[in-house]
Design a protein around this motif. Structure first.
Motif, PDB file in Angstrom:
ATOM      1  N   ARG A   1      -4.672   2.726   4.543  1.00 28.21           N
ATOM      2  CA  ARG A   1      -3.679   2.116   5.446  1.00 28.21           C
ATOM      3  C   ARG A   1      -4.094   2.326   6.901  1.00 28.21           C
ATOM      4  O   ARG A   1      -4.028   1.412   7.724  1.00 28.21           O
ATOM      5  N   ALA A   2      -4.531   3.542   7.184  1.00 27.90           N
ATOM      6  CA  ALA A   2      -4.957   3.840   8.563  1.00 27.90           C
ATOM      7  C   ALA A   2      -6.174   2.993   8.933  1.00 27.90           C
ATOM      8  O   ALA A   2      -6.270   2.486  10.048  1.00 27.90           O
ATOM      9  N   GLY A   3      -7.094   2.845   7.983  1.00 30.57           N
ATOM     10  CA  GLY A   3      -8.292   2.040   8.224  1.00 30.57           C
ATOM     11  C   GLY A   3      -7.936   0.589   8.505  1.00 30.57           C
ATOM     12  O   GLY A   3      -8.457  -0.018   9.434  1.00 30.57           O
TER      13      GLY A   3
ATOM     14  N   SER B   1      -3.518  10.502  -0.583  1.00 29.39           N
ATOM     15  CA  SER B   1      -4.318  10.610   0.642  1.00 29.39           C
ATOM     16  C   SER B   1      -5.298   9.439   0.755  1.00 29.39           C
ATOM     17  O   SER B   1      -5.589   8.961   1.850  1.00 29.39           O
ATOM     18  N   THR B   2      -5.803   8.958  -0.399  1.00 26.70           N
ATOM     19  CA  THR B   2      -6.732   7.816  -0.365  1.00 26.70           C
ATOM     20  C   THR B   2      -6.029   6.592   0.215  1.00 26.70           C
ATOM     21  O   THR B   2      -6.558   5.918   1.102  1.00 26.70           O
TER      22      THR B   2
ATOM     23  N   ILE C   1     -11.934  -1.539   8.713  1.00 28.45           N
ATOM     24  CA  ILE C   1     -11.186  -2.432   7.816  1.00 28.45           C
ATOM     25  C   ILE C   1     -12.062  -2.753   6.605  1.00 28.45           C
ATOM     26  O   ILE C   1     -11.605  -2.717   5.458  1.00 28.45           O
ATOM     27  N   ALA C   2     -13.342  -3.020   6.883  1.00 30.35           N
ATOM     28  CA  ALA C   2     -14.264  -3.342   5.789  1.00 30.35           C
ATOM     29  C   ALA C   2     -14.399  -2.168   4.829  1.00 30.35           C
ATOM     30  O   ALA C   2     -14.384  -2.342   3.609  1.00 30.35           O
TER      31      ALA C   2
ATOM     32  N   LEU D   1       0.834  -1.213   0.000  1.00 26.01           N
ATOM     33  CA  LEU D   1       0.000   0.000   0.000  1.00 26.01           C
ATOM     34  C   LEU D   1       0.861   1.252   0.000  1.00 26.01           C
ATOM     35  O   LEU D   1       0.540   2.242  -0.658  1.00 26.01           O
ATOM     36  N   ALA D   2       1.974   1.188   0.733  1.00 26.55           N
ATOM     37  CA  ALA D   2       2.878   2.348   0.765  1.00 26.55           C
ATOM     38  C   ALA D   2       3.404   2.628  -0.645  1.00 26.55           C
ATOM     39  O   ALA D   2       3.521   3.786  -1.057  1.00 26.55           O
TER      40      ALA D   2
END
Lengths: 145, 875
Positions: free
Chosen positions: B800-802, B794-795, B811-812, B784-785
């Motif tokens: 990643r934060a989610g 930003s998306t 997460i979903a 993802l990074a």
């Protein structure tokens, strides 16, 4: 080596270290000290200085909040792989409970000063610990709703 | 594997979801059967005993009634746990049904037929709406996506059963007695709900709304809040508008087909039998689609395309009815509104609602029920009545057609708002702030306030930040702070402004000098000598002869600054004595000078000092070695290499910095050790040095990631380094793909280990499993990074934060957003990865046996995996 691995696994299963990467737990595991306790003993009393945290290798520890350290009114009974005394590692306040040895137990202890030194040298260790504390807070919040 | 297990696997139900799923299936089966019986009996009784031409009046009445009842619903929708609300609705329905039956059967009151029709309409809407909320409070989005179609299928099965009952029992028990049968079914549902929640407690995702206010005012407030959400949320706005137009087109087409059916079937029994058959046929088809196709279609085509199916088929129904107002076309229209709507439109709409923030969902649904649906119904009824008076032709179908076109338009708009809404919800939930305006006055003021803080460390930290970001602002703030500062703080603050060459502070410096200790004096003289202040030149000699090492060192600096040749011999002698002094503070004073003067003759002394007992001395030496090229050859590099393993991260960082003067080959050879460092700053320094020295840093860093050199931590640093070099986007794509592949390999390895429980008895094997499990997450995060450079940064950051939030709902949502990324291949791979649907074939072909896993692990470039594997092999 396998003793070190066992300790890493034990740390990984302890809630406070559950989000710390195993490679960082290697250094924590090396700082752990073994302690043997016997039924009827007290690991620490309420209002004692919080100088270390413990992880139970085997045995059973009872936690009592009663101001009289001699009273056995347990609010929790902790078994192998669980940890106690960890909050004092960060808030510098005296022990908020008394820990009784309910069964002969093997404990691994980690000194506060050692953990702090580790955090300075391995800052990502603290991120993992914060992650674990944050998860526990989140769970507590959910339960209280 | 047992049949239930196979079924669960087929329908993607996980082990811990068995019981709740079965419960919901039975509950919805009962509700579905009851509703089918209610629908058939209410329609038959109303059309045959009252008249289909009164349907528009029913629409208006239903609209008004629904509005009132929905206002009540809005008052409590998110304040009472959904299961309690369910009980309330069912008990009320039971009472109404028994009352209606009494009015029809015993009192034979003719108005009881429209009353029963209205009871059915209101109850069915309420049950449908509340069922969705109930499901949402019991499953998170990812679960809901898998299980909701199954639950709807159960409701559909119930409808089929209800249809059969209608078909075969209507000539036997009489249409009006179906009311009692419906009442019996929902009574069983009531018992089921009570038992379930007595055992499991409140629905797991129920979050209580604000308590305190009650009554109509509160519900009006809830609805007005819903209206405000409509203004704020594009998705909710388009969902509401789409609902408004679909209701008009739905009820107009219902009126049309019922007119056809009512004319086609002459008797009450034949109409009821037909309704029963229609329910069965449509129900079976809808069930088959729901059970075998809905989730697969959603997965294959995505929610956006499926969202457009129902508007298009409804449009077709209207066109066919306008061309031919006949029984077969009516059947097609019924198929559309019963099958397509149930199997595709309803689950999709539910998923759209899930994208809204939690606090919005209850009120948004209440708004739909209390405002959108009633207003739309009243308008539909009014329009139909108006057109009935004008003409008896099918002109009203054109109104419906126009309404469908608008529905299609707003469905397209819903699609455009969907992903941005999930992202906004996710951003709010994982507490990612909007972009900070780095150039704002507010920020400067905050930094200035920070410098004025009483705590010395905080003040200096803010001063450093201010000096770095806004050098033109620092001077005045520091001088202001120094008015109340003690000597140590003044000394530290002056060092912050050391690089700022400003004559205007001279006056202040001389003022401070009068009342300062030797430490502060040394700092002030340094600043003055640095500016070659003419007045200060006179003090150089006294400084050189001072007994204070710090002043002495500053004096020597003065000698070289002002080029005082006569004083040079004594300066050199004094400096050597400082560097060779036993007192480490004196050595430090001498080293401080060397940071500013290139005095090559002291190079041998510096190399010796690298082995000094004091860590502060080693740090000072390294600072000098970084500035002046003293260690430049491979032969001497061992001095620095040994310091890469020093316990103090600051020393490791400074040692890495010194590699800048070494040949590229030496740096490249040691870069992996540096990137594996436990301290992120050391790793950052390594990247900086590599960028400065290496001819091909991008290639080296790319290889490190792709070939899995080092742990994910080292690879993360390498990726950070690549980011600074800005290579081609294609490289990032390759990294993203490679890392998902690595994660898959790790997962396959874990599966093999877990598949053989006896292997897990040893600590080393358990640790290997734990490490591989960690690696899965770390590789996905790396992927993802890398995607941050391919997709909107930003998306990906929010995703990643989610994913890291640990909250299943977030997460979903993160997974849902992943499905809509531009790079379909990677996004689908990642999305499926998190939803546990990676094809089994892929998994199985990776590792056939445990020894393959061991072979792969032993050859892995990750030192931690290698070490643990080696231990397993040895033991």
């Amino acid at each position: 080596m396998s003793n070190l691995f066992e300790r890493i696994l034990l740390l990984k299963q302890a809630p406070i270290f559950s989000k710390v990467a195993t490679e960082d737990l290697r250094v924590v595991a090396q700082e752990l000290e073994e302690e043997a306790c016997f039924v009827g003993e007290r690991v620490f009393d309420i209002n004692d200085p919080s100088d270390r945290m413990y992880i139970i290798e085997y045995g059973k520890i009872g936690i009592s909040l009663d101001n009289n350290p001699g009273k056995r009114k347990f609010i929790a009974e902790l078994c192998a792989k669980e940890c106690f005394g960890e909050m004092g590692m960060f808030d510098d306040k005296p022990r908020s409970a008394t820990a009784f040895v309910m069964e002969d137990s093997g404990l691994l202890s980690l000194e506060k000063s050692k953990l702090r030194a580790l955090i300075i040298n391995y800052p990502e260790l603290s991120l993992g610990i914060m992650g674990s504390i944050s998860s526990r807070l989140r769970e507590t919040n959910l339960r209280s709703k | 594997m047992s049949l239930p297990d196979r079924l669960a696997k087929f329908f993607l139900v996980k082990e811990d979801e068995y019981y709740p799923t079965v419960y919901f299936l039975v509950l919805f089966l009962l509700i579905g059967a009851g509703l089918a019986i209610g629908r058939g009996s209410a329609d038959t009784l109303f059309f045959k005993r009252y008249g289909v031409e009164y349907l528009p009046v029913m629409y208006i009445s239903f609209g008004i009634l629904l509005s009132i009842i929905s206002a009540m619903y809005a008052a409590f929708a998110d304040r009472i746990a959904s299961e309690k609300f369910f009980v309330l609705i069912i008990v009320s329905t039971l009472t109404l049904l028994l009352g209606t039956w009494f009015l029809i059967r015993v009192l034979q009151w003719s108005y009881a037929y429209p009353l029963y029709y209205l009871v059915y309409e209101v109850v069915s809407e309420l049950l449908l709406m509340h069922s969705l909320l109930y499901v949402n409070q019991n499953f998170e989005t990812m679960q809901a996506k898998r299980i909701t179609p199954l639950i709807f299928a159960a409701a559909q099965s119930g409808k089929i059963i209800g249809g059969f009952v209608l078909t075969f029992a209507s000539p036997v028990i009489g249409i009006q007695n179906f009311i009692l049968l419906w009442a019996a079914l929902i009574f069983i549902a009531l018992i089921l709900i009570i038992i379930r929640h007595r055992n499991t407690g409140v629905s797991p995702y129920y979050r209580s709304g604000k308590k305190g206010r009650k009554g109509l005012a509160y519900s009006v407030d809830q609805i007005s809040q819903g209206l405000q959400f409509v203004k704020r949320s594009r998705l909710l706005r388009f969902l509401s508008l789409a609902l408004f137009f679909i209701v008009i087109s739905f009820y107009i087409i219902t009126y049309a087909v019922n007119s056809i059916y009512s004319e086609t079937f002459n008797t009450e029994e034949s109409l009821a039998t037909f309704f029963g058959l229609l329910t069965v046929v449509n129900g079976v088809i809808a069930l088959l689609i729901q059970a075998f196709l809905t989730s697969k279609l959603l997965r294959a085509f995505g929610i956006k395309k499926i969202n457009l199916v129902f508007p298009v088929t409804t449009l077709s129904s209207y066109l066919f009815l306008i061309l031919s107002f006949t029984f077969p076309v009516a059947l097609f229209a019924s198929f559309n509104k019963e099958v397509i709507m149930t199997a595709l439109r309803n689950p999709v709409r539910n998923l759209f609602f899930n994208a809204l923030p939690d606090y919005m969902q209850g009120r948004a649904r209440a708004l739909s029920l209390a405002v959108v649906l009633p207003v739309s119904l009243v308008i539909t009824g009014g329009l139909l009545m108006f057109i009935q008076r004008l003409s008896e032709s099918i002109i009203y179908l054109y109104v419906g057609l126009f309404s469908v076109l608008l529905y299609l338009y707003f469905s397209i708009k819903i699609n455009s708002a969907y992903v941005s809404t999930i992202l906004a919800t996710l951003r709010a939930r994982v507490f990612i702030p909007e972009g900070v305006n780095a150039g704002s006055t507010e920020l400067v003021n905050q930094l200035k306030k920070g410098v004025m803080q009483e705590n010395n460390d905080i003040s200096v930290s803010y001063a450093k930040l201010l000096a770095k970001e806004y050098p033109d602002q620092i001077l005045q703030v520091v001088l202001e702070r120094m008015k109340t500062a003690d000597h140590p703080l003044s000394d530290r603050l002056l060092k912050v402004i050391i690089e700022i060459d400003r004559q205007e502070i001279d006056k202040e410096l001389w003022e401070i000098l009068k009342d300062s200790d030797n430490h502060l004096k040394a700092t002030i003289y340094f600043l003055l000598f640095n500016q070659k202040n003419t007045r200060a030149m006179a003090d150089v000699e006294s400084c050189v002869y001072s007994k204070n090492p710090r002043l002495c060192s500053v004096g020597i600096y003065g000698v070289y600054q002002y080029k005082l040749v006569a004083l040079e011999p004594i300066a050199k002698e004094t400096l050597r004595s400082l560097l060779e002094n036993k007192n480490s503070n004196a050595v430090l004073a001498g080293l401080q000078l060397l940071e500013y003067c290139n005095l090559k003759e002291y190079a041998p002394v510096l190399k010796t000092l690298l082995e000094h007992d004091s860590q502060n001395v080693i740090k000072a030496v390294l600072r000098v070695l970084y500035i002046w090229p003293v260690i430049t050859s491979d032969a001497e590099s061992s001095l620095l290499k040994s310091l890469l393993l020093h316990a103090d991260p600051k020393i490791r960082m400074l040692a890495v910095d010194c590699f800048i003067h070494l040949p590229a080959a030496v740096v490249e050879e040691s870069v992996l050790i540096m990137l594996e460092d436990s301290h992120p700053r050391v790793r950052e320094c390594a990247i900086e040095v590599l960028r400065a020295v290496s001819g091909n840093p991008a290639g080296l860093l790319f290889d490190c990631i792709i070939k899995n050199h080092g742990t994910p931590r080292a690879q993360q640093s390498a990726l950070g380094g690549l980011r600074l070099i800005l290579p081609d986007v294609a490289l990032y794509k390759r990294i993203a793909e490679a890392k998902v592949e690595d994660a898959l390999k790790c997962r396959a390895a874990v599966d093999v280990i877990l598949g053989n429980k006896t292997l897990l008895s040893g600590a080393a094997m358990q640790l290997l499993r734990t490490i591989l499990t960690e690696r899965i997450q770390q590789y996905v995060d790396l992927s993802l990074a890398a995607l941050e450079h391919v997709e909107d940064k930003s998306t990906i950051y929010i995703i990643r934060a989610g994913l890291k939030s640990g909250d299943n709902r977030q997460i979903a949502n993160a997974c849902e957003v992943m499905h809509h990324l531009k790079n379909r291949h990677i996004s689908e791979l990642l999305g499926q990865f998190f939803e546990g649907e990676i094809e089994k074939k892929k998994k199985q072909t990776r590792f056939k046996h445990f020894k393959d896993v061991m072979h792969w692990c032993s050859r892995h470039q990750d030192p931690w995996i290698q070490k643990v594997t080696k231990e397993i092999i040895l033991t």
